[in-house]
Structure formats: C-alpha cells, structure tokens
Design an enzyme around this catalytic site. Structure first.
Site, PDB file in Angstrom:
ATOM      1  CG  ASP A   1      -1.834   1.378   7.550  1.00 41.96           C
ATOM      2  OD1 ASP A   1      -2.724   2.195   7.824  1.00 41.96           O
ATOM      3  OD2 ASP A   1      -0.858   1.547   7.408  1.00 41.96           O
TER       4      ASP A   1
ATOM      5  CE  LYS B   1       1.033   1.564   4.362  1.00 35.74           C
ATOM      6  NZ  LYS B   1       0.855   3.038   5.012  1.00 35.74           N
TER       7      LYS B   1
HETATM    8  O1  C5P Z   1      -2.522   0.031  14.291  1.00 31.68           O
HETATM    9  P1  C5P Z   1      -1.054  -0.638  13.811  1.00 31.68           P
HETATM   10  O2  C5P Z   1      -0.515  -0.947  15.076  1.00 31.68           O
HETATM   11  O3  C5P Z   1      -0.007  -0.908  12.697  1.00 31.68           O
HETATM   12  O4  C5P Z   1       0.330   0.889  14.480  1.00 31.68           O
HETATM   13  C1  C5P Z   1       0.909   0.820  14.270  1.00 31.68           C
HETATM   14  C2  C5P Z   1       1.315   2.151  15.463  1.00 31.68           C
HETATM   15  O5  C5P Z   1       0.948   3.436  14.979  1.00 31.68           O
HETATM   16  C3  C5P Z   1       0.902   2.231  16.814  1.00 31.68           C
HETATM   17  O6  C5P Z   1       0.815   1.993  17.712  1.00 31.68           O
HETATM   18  C4  C5P Z   1       0.516   4.189  17.152  1.00 31.68           C
HETATM   19  O7  C5P Z   1       2.229   4.261  17.480  1.00 31.68           O
HETATM   20  C5  C5P Z   1       0.543   4.351  15.388  1.00 31.68           C
HETATM   21  N1  C5P Z   1      -0.653   4.586  14.849  1.00 31.68           N
HETATM   22  C6  C5P Z   1      -1.569   6.214  15.216  1.00 31.68           C
HETATM   23  N2  C5P Z   1      -2.361   5.977  15.039  1.00 31.68           N
HETATM   24  C7  C5P Z   1      -2.677   5.999  14.142  1.00 31.68           C
HETATM   25  C8  C5P Z   1      -2.355   4.487  13.469  1.00 31.68           C
HETATM   26  C9  C5P Z   1      -1.018   4.141  14.182  1.00 31.68           C
HETATM   27  O8  C5P Z   1      -0.630   7.288  16.082  1.00 31.68           O
HETATM   28  N3  C5P Z   1      -3.645   5.767  13.509  1.00 31.68           N
END
Ligand code: C5P
Length: 270
Positions: free
Chosen positions: A134, A8
């Site tokens: 994502d 992506k």
């Molecule tokens: O959801 P995922 O584990 O992929 O996200 C990784 C990190 O990215 C989260 O722990 C957070 O710190 C940050 N994040 C965020 N806001 C989002 C997506 C991700 O702060 N909308």
C-alpha cells in the site's frame, strides 16, 4: 519541516488470485482522507523516532515502517540517515486505513525534501513498493486505482473530493496476512473503478470470521442514512459515505452514544 500522512480508504477491493509469492492479485480504488498522521523532522546526527498523539501507545516502535523508509531512502541516495523524526499518531493501527503505509510514504516525501534530494515521485515509488503493497498508493496520496499487489497505480477521476465520510473501528486490531489467507479463493470478477458504488470488498467475509464485531459495525452504519457502507482494506475499520456533513455528524454522534467503545472519526475524502 512537516509532512501530512493521510489515511487511505479502499472504496472497493476485489481479489482475483492468490499468487505463488503468497501475495494476492487484487483490484482496488484508493482514496485519502482529511484524517491523518503528521510527521515532523529536525536535524540531528543519527536516526530517531519519537511518537506523540492520541494513538501513539498503539504503535510498536521496534520495526517501525517510518524508520525502515528512512533507512531505505538514505541507502538508495547514498546519504547519511540523519533525522530526528516525530510521528503524531491519529490513524488506528492494523485497521485497514494504511496507517503504517501512510507514515512510511510521508517519511519518503519528507526526507526527500529534508535531505535535499528532490527526487520526483516516480523515483521514490520503487522504494515505496519495497516497504509494503500500500505504500506506493500512499506516496501518491490521491485517488488512484491499484492492481497487482496494489502497487500498480493508475489515476482515476471519480469526482468524490469533499465527500463526507465516517470511519468506525471497533478497536479490534486485525492482522492483514490472516485476513488475506482466509479468502475462499473464488474469483468474483473484476472491478470497474467507475462502478465502485456497486462493487465489493472481498476481504470483508474473512475479516468478519476473525473479528465478528465487524458485522456489527457494518449493520450499525447501515442504519444511519448513509449512501454507502463498506469495510476498508483488510479491516476492521468500516466506512460510510453521506450526502451531507450534517448527516455524517449526526451518525457519528448516535454511534458514539450507542457504542462508546468504538473509535469513530467523521472526516472527508480529499
Ligand atoms: O505488503 P504488506 O506488508 O503491507 O502486506 C501485508 C500482508 O498482506 C502480506 O504479507 C500478505 O499476507 C498480505 N497481502 C496479500 N496480497 C496483497 C497485499 C497484501 O496477500 N496484494
């Protein structure tokens, strides 16, 4: 049985607000590329994951999102998690290309067929959202806008399928969390998805602070006759769009010569 896991790219990404749960409300446009990983499965008692491909070494297998996706689906469906999976790895890790998320989404699609669940995508979406912000977008796998944490999806037709794109990563892994927390928390306004060309990636500044070489990648791409240059996701991968495949390929050649240490991938938006 086999399933593609396209990388992506965030055409633009506007941050709006840090939330109480530590995540950030954002507005983004997700597109997907011909470049991707490939996930295969064959029948076997128990759950296993083997890695292959040019970037297999970069992936730690301890807490692989593919295995977490498989276990989550098996549990939700009440079936035994029996699958021998092989992941052919082409997407760089911790690179802003959703590699892990794409693999997890592919695992959900693949095992949904392999285990003969045949659930509609809508039923897989909550499992996807539990695996990462994502993963829902990667599950859909076509151009969508994302709001909320990135998991609230709306299809959008931007007429960009087939656009030549060059992905460049300076081979510096950038951790997502620290990039988000480096944002200055200034809301610079909403994203109009149809005006993505003039939009921003608000994560570029904090990512450059952590990995200054990203600024060099953006500057190098800006010199290649591209229509648009920007960072994807939380970086460090940057992308450039071209009017023609020939323009993209000559940019790829000159960048690989000038910076042989960088990962350079000419591909297309699907
Ligand atoms: O959801 P995922 O584990 O992929 O996200 C990784 C990190 O990215 C989260 O722990 C957070 O710190 C940050 N994040 C965020 N806001 C989002 C997506 C991700 O702060 N909308």
């Amino acid at each position: 049985m086999i399933e593609a896991a396209p990388a992506k790219v965030n055409l633009a990404l506007h941050l709006r607000r840090r939330r109480d749960d530590g995540y950030h409300d954002l507005e983004t446009v997700f597109v997907f590329t011909e470049l991707g990983d490939t996930l295969r499965v064959r029948a076997e008692a128990g759950l296993s994951l083997a890695m292959s491909g040019p970037l297999a070494q970069a992936v730690g297998d301890g807490d692989n999102l593919v295995l977490r996706a498989a276990r989550a689906l098996a549990e939700a469906a009440g079936v035994p998690a029996n699958a021998a999976l092989t992941l052919d790895k082409h997407i760089p890790v911790a690179a802003g290309l959703g590699g892990g998320s794409a693999d997890a989404a592919a695992a959900l699609r693949l095992l949904n067929r392999f285990w003969k669940l045949e659930w509609p995508i809508a039923r897989l979406l909550p499992i996807a959202a539990s695996l990462g912000a994502d993963v829902p977008a990667c599950l859909v796998g076509r151009t969508v806008t994302g709001t909320g944490r990135g998991e609230v999806l709306t299809p959008v037709d931007l007429d960009i399928a087939g656009t030549p794109i060059l992905l460049v990563n300076p081979r510096v892994a950038v951790p997502t969390g620290p990039v988000f927390s480096g944002w200055d928390r200034i809301d610079r306004g909403p994203l109009d998805p149809t005006a993505w060309r003039g939009a921003r990636n608000d994560l570029a500044k904090p990512a450059i602070r952590l990995a200054p070489v990203i600024a060099e990648v953006l500057a190098a791409l800006a010199n290649t006759g591209a229509c648009l240059v920007r960072m994807s996701g939380s970086g460090a991968t940057c992308f450039a769009l071209y009017a023609s495949a020939a323009g993209r390929d000559s940019a790829a050649r000159s960048l690989s010569e000038a910076s042989p240490g960088w990962w350079t991938c000419p591909t297309s938006i699907v």
